[in-house]
Design a protein around this motif. Sequence first.
Motif, PDB file in Angstrom:
ATOM      1  N   GLY A 110       0.830  -1.204   0.000  1.00 49.11           N
ATOM      2  CA  GLY A 110       0.000   0.000   0.000  1.00 49.11           C
ATOM      3  C   GLY A 110       0.852   1.237   0.000  1.00 49.11           C
ATOM      4  N   THR A 111       1.578   1.477   1.115  1.00 48.39           N
ATOM      5  CA  THR A 111       2.401   2.679   1.174  1.00 48.39           C
ATOM      6  C   THR A 111       3.864   2.383   0.900  1.00 48.39           C
ATOM      7  OG1 THR A 111       2.513   2.345   3.549  1.00 48.39           O
ATOM      8  CG2 THR A 111       0.916   3.943   2.753  1.00 48.39           C
ATOM      9  N   PHE A 112       4.213   1.118   0.845  1.00 48.62           N
ATOM     10  CA  PHE A 112       5.581   0.729   0.507  1.00 48.62           C
ATOM     11  C   PHE A 112       5.544  -0.675  -0.076  1.00 48.62           C
ATOM     12  CE2 PHE A 112       6.019  -2.209   4.001  1.00 48.62           C
ATOM     13  CZ  PHE A 112       5.163  -1.693   4.962  1.00 48.62           C
TER      14      PHE A 112
ATOM     15  N   ARG B 168      12.826  -2.931   2.000  1.00 47.13           N
ATOM     16  CA  ARG B 168      11.591  -2.159   1.987  1.00 47.13           C
ATOM     17  C   ARG B 168      11.829  -0.939   1.118  1.00 47.13           C
ATOM     18  NH1 ARG B 168       7.940  -0.207   7.062  1.00 47.13           N
ATOM     19  NH2 ARG B 168       7.481   1.852   6.267  1.00 47.13           N
ATOM     20  N   VAL B 169      11.067  -0.811   0.043  1.00 48.62           N
ATOM     21  CA  VAL B 169      11.287   0.327  -0.861  1.00 48.62           C
ATOM     22  C   VAL B 169      10.012   1.146  -0.994  1.00 48.62           C
ATOM     23  CG1 VAL B 169      13.158  -0.644  -2.228  1.00 48.62           C
ATOM     24  CG2 VAL B 169      10.808  -1.160  -2.828  1.00 48.62           C
TER      25      VAL B 169
END
Lengths: 287, 370
Positions: free
Chosen positions: B313-315, B333-334
């Motif tokens: 979703g956000t990452f 984590r990008v």
Amino acid sequence: MKIRDNRAWWLVLPVFVLVAFSAIIPMMTVVNYSVQDIFDPSTRYFVGTEWYREILADPRLRDSLLRQFLYSACVLAIEVPLGIVVALSMPRRGLGVPVSLILLALPLLVPWNVVGTIWQIIGREDIGLYGWLINHAGIDYNYASNPRDAWITVLVMDVWHWTSLVALLCYSGLRSIPDVYYQAARIDRASNWAVFRYIQLPKLKNVLLIAVMLRFMDSFMIYTEPFVLTGGGPGTATTFLSQTLTQMALGQFDLGRAAAFSLIYFLIILLVTWVFYTAMTHRDDMR
Amino acid sequence: MAEIRLEQLAHRYGGRAAPATDYALRPMAHVWEQGGAYALLGPSGCGKSTLLNIISGLLAPSEGRVLFDGRPVNDLTPQQRNIAQVFQFPVVYDTMTVYDNLAFPLRNQGQPRDTIDARVREVAKALEIEGVLQRRARHLSADEKQKVSMGRGLVRDDVAAILFDEPLTVIDPQLKWRLRRKLKEIHRRFDVTMIYVTHDQLEASTFADKIAVMYDGQIVQFGTPRELFENPRHTFVGYFIGSPGMNLLDVSRDGDIVTLAGAPYPFPRAWREAFAGQAGRRLQVGIRPEFVSLVNAETAPLTGTVAQVQDQGTFRIVDIRLSTPAESVIKARVAEEVTVPEGRVGIDLPLTWLRAYADDQLVEVAHEDS
């Protein structure tokens, strides 16, 4: 249009037949007897409610009814609290559990007439352990001649025989309470009494209901033990309802009156049991 | 209100006679300061509840001492220790009303009627159960029952500490969040030591100022949520905290050559020396996915291929299979806007965020100014 399928009734039929033979037909036979005066199979008269009126006016019945209520009240007043106390003091884990369970179950396995015989012998002042001990302790005791002693003996016998049942039922109820309730009570600084009153007793309510009803019905119908022990005596001191009934039906062969008697007997038990049940379950529904 | 100190504390359910492998709690020393909000975080079966029950006095430790404000309390009952405890599943007194349930601990102490009434109403208001005060407890829903259960722990204002044993397990998520806020609010208002047992890191970090992470009968790290995140002192803390947890890669030494996941890796000198000082122990390095960055494959010392991308979703979480002999998978984590290259990628492990572990314990590495 609603489709009705009545075939399900066929599935109920076996139960209906069984209940008819086990309960309805015998019961209707009794009802039949209670409204007739029968001399022999071909000589019978319809007498309506005459037997009922006669029975209700009979002092013999009233006396033994009173005796019976007193007896059942004593039985409940002793066995229920005693059973709870026994259950509370039983071990919760370890080897003590099976040992105490077996010890408690033993009296329940003894047949009624054997219980009567045991106490008949054990209570004798010449060769019986208890009778001899009590008399040698300086108390005059003879269940065969003294009505009070006879009463106490019958009562003690019943307590010996049936307290185990109440205790076992309560024990199973107590076992179903999770440990966390006791832990929470300790944290809340509850006294032992508060633990009993607010944790154990509420959880015991259902089993106690069963115990009270079973013990009431059983003690109200008691026959064999006092019959073997005292034969209803001395005099009529321990003649309870069922013995009065048996004497009437088989001793005097007074079938009409005995039938009316048993129906009244049946209704009393039904009524009292219903009252117990309603009183003990009703408070739940409030609030 | 008390400071709780544990000295040489250990517990074996079989008592001292049980074999040493049976430790439910391994020997530990620990201090919970007065007025703190603490969480005891760990997986099921790690000994959290055992430790809690030892503090409250429901369980006697087989070894060591528990001290409240410097006073040994080993032989005191929970009543005498003056502890409140809230259990995982709601415990209510069925036949009593909600009001009576809340008043029960106070009445047992013999408090005056006015005080009881004021306290009960205050707590009922805080927990939003004023509306059901006159209802019988047995008719309540599961989460109302648990609120009553918690309320009984909160009504006494003189307690040494309030212990919570996963109290929000039966509560639905929406309410969970609100109740946690409430607890924090109550904590601030009453200035009482609170210890909160949970296996949910989010629950622990929103409630507590400091978290004790338990693993295999031991407190492996005690610190703020940030310390646990940035500087895990034990590999368990690394992968239990964070989502996903820390990447751990095996390191081995062959003479002067240090390999990472089976392939030589150019560790700086300080790192090589640190590893050399841990001869004979199992060596690992760990790095949080948040700090792993994807770089050009041609210049990077470590490369791999993208195996999977999960969009959160956000990452995004990118699984990269290393091209080293060990073929370990490393997670990165990008941000959403970064394009994840297909196929071969280079991986950069910034030394600031890289941690070295020997036999699961953190090894300090001196920083180099290069």
